[in-house]
Design an enzyme around this catalytic site. Structure first.
Site, PDB file in Angstrom:
ATOM      1  N   ARG A 235       0.847  -1.387  -0.045  1.00  0.00           N
ATOM      2  CA  ARG A 235      -0.148  -0.009   0.074  1.00  0.00           C
ATOM      3  C   ARG A 235       0.831   1.170   0.151  1.00  0.00           C
ATOM      4  NH1 ARG A 235      -3.331  -2.782   3.909  1.00  0.00           N
ATOM      5  NH2 ARG A 235      -4.977  -3.584   2.701  1.00  0.00           N
TER       6      ARG A 235
ATOM      7  N   LYS B 186       3.315  11.462 -11.573  1.00  0.00           N
ATOM      8  CA  LYS B 186       2.637  10.714 -12.368  1.00  0.00           C
ATOM      9  C   LYS B 186       3.242   9.527 -12.694  1.00  0.00           C
ATOM     10  CE  LYS B 186      -0.225  13.686 -15.289  1.00  0.00           C
ATOM     11  NZ  LYS B 186      -0.791  13.976 -16.833  1.00  0.00           N
TER      12      LYS B 186
ATOM     13  N   GLU C 234      10.351  17.450 -25.494  1.00  0.00           N
ATOM     14  CA  GLU C 234       9.670  17.924 -24.032  1.00  0.00           C
ATOM     15  C   GLU C 234       9.942  19.336 -23.742  1.00  0.00           C
ATOM     16  OE1 GLU C 234       7.095  16.476 -23.293  1.00  0.00           O
ATOM     17  OE2 GLU C 234       7.483  13.984 -23.743  1.00  0.00           O
TER      18      GLU C 234
ATOM     19  N   LYS D  39       7.938  22.990 -14.724  1.00  0.00           N
ATOM     20  CA  LYS D  39       7.140  21.867 -14.359  1.00  0.00           C
ATOM     21  C   LYS D  39       6.503  21.794 -13.087  1.00  0.00           C
ATOM     22  CE  LYS D  39       5.630  17.152 -15.352  1.00  0.00           C
ATOM     23  NZ  LYS D  39       5.747  15.770 -16.007  1.00  0.00           N
TER      24      LYS D  39
ATOM     25  N   GLU E 198      -4.242  17.685 -12.320  1.00  0.00           N
ATOM     26  CA  GLU E 198      -4.473  17.868 -13.577  1.00  0.00           C
ATOM     27  C   GLU E 198      -6.063  18.361 -13.936  1.00  0.00           C
ATOM     28  OE1 GLU E 198      -2.422  15.449 -16.475  1.00  0.00           O
ATOM     29  OE2 GLU E 198      -4.318  15.636 -17.826  1.00  0.00           O
TER      30      GLU E 198
ATOM     31  N   ARG F  79      -2.277  22.063 -15.538  1.00  0.00           N
ATOM     32  CA  ARG F  79      -1.342  20.813 -15.815  1.00  0.00           C
ATOM     33  C   ARG F  79      -1.638  20.402 -17.080  1.00  0.00           C
ATOM     34  NH1 ARG F  79       0.923  16.046 -11.712  1.00  0.00           N
ATOM     35  NH2 ARG F  79       2.357  15.119 -13.284  1.00  0.00           N
TER      36      ARG F  79
ATOM     37  N   ASN G 277       0.135  18.509 -21.782  1.00  0.00           N
ATOM     38  CA  ASN G 277      -0.348  17.610 -22.547  1.00  0.00           C
ATOM     39  C   ASN G 277      -0.218  18.152 -24.104  1.00  0.00           C
ATOM     40  OD1 ASN G 277      -0.692  15.742 -20.621  1.00  0.00           O
ATOM     41  ND2 ASN G 277      -2.762  16.659 -20.530  1.00  0.00           N
TER      42      ASN G 277
ATOM     43  N   HIS H 289       0.306  15.706 -27.103  1.00  0.00           N
ATOM     44  CA  HIS H 289       0.187  14.437 -26.560  1.00  0.00           C
ATOM     45  C   HIS H 289      -0.830  13.588 -27.080  1.00  0.00           C
ATOM     46  CE1 HIS H 289       3.691  15.384 -24.219  1.00  0.00           C
ATOM     47  NE2 HIS H 289       3.827  14.205 -23.522  1.00  0.00           N
TER      48      HIS H 289
ATOM     49  N   HIS I 241       0.477  10.436 -28.431  1.00  0.00           N
ATOM     50  CA  HIS I 241       0.383   9.055 -27.954  1.00  0.00           C
ATOM     51  C   HIS I 241      -0.539   8.228 -28.669  1.00  0.00           C
ATOM     52  CE1 HIS I 241       0.433  10.416 -23.206  1.00  0.00           C
ATOM     53  NE2 HIS I 241       1.471  10.246 -24.059  1.00  0.00           N
TER      54      HIS I 241
ATOM     55  N   HIS J 133       8.691   8.270 -28.080  1.00  0.00           N
ATOM     56  CA  HIS J 133       7.829   9.185 -27.696  1.00  0.00           C
ATOM     57  C   HIS J 133       8.170  10.558 -28.223  1.00  0.00           C
ATOM     58  CE1 HIS J 133       5.358  10.731 -24.428  1.00  0.00           C
ATOM     59  NE2 HIS J 133       6.148  11.355 -23.964  1.00  0.00           N
TER      60      HIS J 133
HETATM   61  P1  NAD Z   1      13.138   5.105 -21.856  1.00  0.00           P
HETATM   62  O1  NAD Z   1      13.107   4.579 -20.153  1.00  0.00           O
HETATM   63  O2  NAD Z   1      12.663   3.918 -22.415  1.00  0.00           O
HETATM   64  O3  NAD Z   1      14.780   5.352 -22.217  1.00  0.00           O
HETATM   65  C1  NAD Z   1      15.120   5.446 -23.615  1.00  0.00           C
HETATM   66  C2  NAD Z   1      16.239   4.509 -23.900  1.00  0.00           C
HETATM   67  O4  NAD Z   1      17.341   5.139 -23.295  1.00  0.00           O
HETATM   68  C3  NAD Z   1      15.942   2.993 -23.240  1.00  0.00           C
HETATM   69  O5  NAD Z   1      16.528   2.253 -24.306  1.00  0.00           O
HETATM   70  C4  NAD Z   1      17.005   3.221 -21.898  1.00  0.00           C
HETATM   71  O6  NAD Z   1      17.550   1.666 -21.742  1.00  0.00           O
HETATM   72  C5  NAD Z   1      18.189   4.089 -22.394  1.00  0.00           C
HETATM   73  N1  NAD Z   1      18.889   4.686 -21.362  1.00  0.00           N
HETATM   74  C6  NAD Z   1      18.240   5.508 -20.137  1.00  0.00           C
HETATM   75  N2  NAD Z   1      19.297   6.191 -19.678  1.00  0.00           N
HETATM   76  C7  NAD Z   1      20.378   5.990 -20.481  1.00  0.00           C
HETATM   77  C8  NAD Z   1      21.621   6.562 -20.292  1.00  0.00           C
HETATM   78  N3  NAD Z   1      21.989   7.389 -19.707  1.00  0.00           N
HETATM   79  N4  NAD Z   1      22.535   5.992 -21.490  1.00  0.00           N
HETATM   80  C9  NAD Z   1      22.430   5.382 -22.334  1.00  0.00           C
HETATM   81  N5  NAD Z   1      21.015   4.972 -22.603  1.00  0.00           N
HETATM   82  C10 NAD Z   1      20.087   4.990 -21.470  1.00  0.00           C
HETATM   83  O7  NAD Z   1      12.246   6.299 -22.022  1.00  0.00           O
HETATM   84  P2  NAD Z   1      12.379   7.823 -21.971  1.00  0.00           P
HETATM   85  O8  NAD Z   1      12.517   8.408 -23.277  1.00  0.00           O
HETATM   86  O9  NAD Z   1      13.518   8.121 -21.070  1.00  0.00           O
HETATM   87  O10 NAD Z   1      10.941   8.017 -21.266  1.00  0.00           O
HETATM   88  C11 NAD Z   1       9.895   7.752 -22.220  1.00  0.00           C
HETATM   89  C12 NAD Z   1       8.797   7.210 -21.165  1.00  0.00           C
HETATM   90  O11 NAD Z   1       8.425   8.331 -20.207  1.00  0.00           O
HETATM   91  C13 NAD Z   1       7.522   6.771 -21.613  1.00  0.00           C
HETATM   92  O12 NAD Z   1       6.931   5.654 -21.299  1.00  0.00           O
HETATM   93  C14 NAD Z   1       6.601   8.296 -21.240  1.00  0.00           C
HETATM   94  O13 NAD Z   1       5.208   7.821 -21.092  1.00  0.00           O
HETATM   95  C15 NAD Z   1       7.163   8.412 -20.081  1.00  0.00           C
HETATM   96  N6  NAD Z   1       6.846   9.785 -19.661  1.00  0.00           N
HETATM   97  C16 NAD Z   1       6.185  10.009 -18.314  1.00  0.00           C
HETATM   98  C17 NAD Z   1       5.952  11.344 -18.060  1.00  0.00           C
HETATM   99  C18 NAD Z   1       5.088  11.470 -16.467  1.00  0.00           C
HETATM  100  O14 NAD Z   1       4.893  12.666 -15.993  1.00  0.00           O
HETATM  101  N7  NAD Z   1       5.305  10.482 -15.765  1.00  0.00           N
HETATM  102  C19 NAD Z   1       6.234  12.285 -18.575  1.00  0.00           C
HETATM  103  C20 NAD Z   1       6.961  12.290 -19.938  1.00  0.00           C
HETATM  104  C21 NAD Z   1       7.033  10.908 -20.139  1.00  0.00           C
END
Ligand code: NAD
Length: 315
Positions: free
Chosen positions: A86, A108, A150, A192, A202, A206, A210, A213, A217, A227
């Protein structure tokens, strides 16, 4: 620094296999779970698997879960920590530019379901976020582009001055100038944070985050797109929709900036399929979608758009 924030004896780091392989020494002495990398693994089955491993390690309520990785890892870690027993403490160490400026900020978290993005999850703030820019040394080009998508989004909807600054430089400049990059990251974090503190759940402001997005998405869920690429195409679409709906006149400036940072602004796709996916978006009501549009660079606005009108944007 991590040792000051969490005790190694009752902490578990969740990371992915890429980050673990590239930065192995940093994990020495820490309980670590390395997930398969990539969006395809951002699903409930991965969460269940992590929970199994936490039980095996014997993690109890006093433990801290640390998500060290990109947005996939930080989203999963935040979610697991909010449901395991929990809720246990979570800390995040974002290792991609995107996770630093966006995914790790704002609480989030969650996973995808049935090909739809982030359908399951919670909103819960982490106990700490640790920024270590040296992780970025191993970041591939594609991930730099994702992060800048972003950053450009934040500038477009919230901050015209940052937009102008971005227009003067490019990714190569920021990769070569760590101080400027660090400043840019912290400005984005503050922007942010301000939005999230005003509207964590949101209900209003907030929603501006998006921008790009709704289409992004939908594209990301249906096609093999990163992404940032999907969001970039979504932003270009939203800029053109802004022009139609409220006479936004700076479409070319946004498109040029996206191209300057190596991002795509156009894709061929099946319109019907994508509109359908857009309509399954969490942010829609019965006959309207809420699109984030621009009034001008630096000022986003949430506008209800009738579904019929949305369909006409694609013809
Ligand atoms: P990811 O976590 O898939 O990382 C992208 C790639 O980079 C992966 O292959 C990972 O292994 C690699 N990687 C990570 N750090 C590295 C480093 N230092 N050196 C080399 N490679 C590295 O994706 P991302 O682009 O970081 O994030 C995208 C995700 O984030 C999506 O799922 C999206 O929905 C989410 N997101 C969430 C929010 C939120 O508010 N929670 C906001 C924006 C995006």
């Amino acid at each position: 620094r991590l040792r000051d924030l969490a005790d190694r004896r009752n902490s578990v780091i969740i990371t992915d296999e890429n980050v673990f392989r590239l930065h192995q020494l940093r994990f020495k002495g820490w309980n670590t779970i390395a997930l398969k990398p990539g969006e395809a693994y951002k699903v409930q089955a991965t969460v269940d698997n992590v929970i199994e491993q936490l039980l095996e390690i014997g993690a109890d309520r006093s433990w801290t879960l640390i998500g060290a990785g990109g947005g996939v890892v930080t989203d999963i870690a935040g979610y697991v920590a909010s449901v395991y027993l929990r809720g246990i403490r979570v800390g995040l160490v974002p290792t991609t530019l995107l996770a630093m400026v966006d995914a790790a900020i704002g609480g989030k978290n969650g996973v995808n379901h049935g090909g739809l993005k982030n359908m399951v999850g919670t909103i819960r703030q982490p106990g700490f976020i640790l920024f270590d820019h040296s992780f970025l040394k191993t970041l591939p080009d594609e991930q730099w582009r994702n992060g800048f998508a972003e950053i450009i989004k934040h500038a477009a909807v919230l901050n015209a001055a940052m937009f102008r600054k971005l227009e003067q430089y490019d990714t190569t400049f920021y990769r070569k100038h760590p101080k400027d990059l660090a400043q840019l990251v912290s400005l984005n974090v503050l922007l942010k944070m301000k939005v999230v503190m005003a509207d964590e759940k949101e209900a209003g402001m907030r929603r501006l985050l998006n921008f790009g997005h709704t289409l992004g998405h939908a594209l990301e869920a249906q096609y093999e797109l990163a992404h940032g690429e999907a969001i970039s195409i979504g932003m270009a679409f939203a800029a053109s929709a802004s022009n139609r709906v409220n006479g936004f006149s700076q479409e070319t400036r946004l498109i040029s900036l996206l191209l300057q940072y190596g991002l795509p602004v156009h894709a061929e796709f099946e319109h019907e399929r994508i509109v359908e996916a857009m309509l399954r978006d969490k942010k829609k009501t019965k006959d309207q979608v809420h699109l984030v549009l621009l009034e001008k660079i630096g000022r986003g606005v949430v506008s209800p758009v009738a579904i019929k009108e949305l369909q006409s944007f694609f013809t």
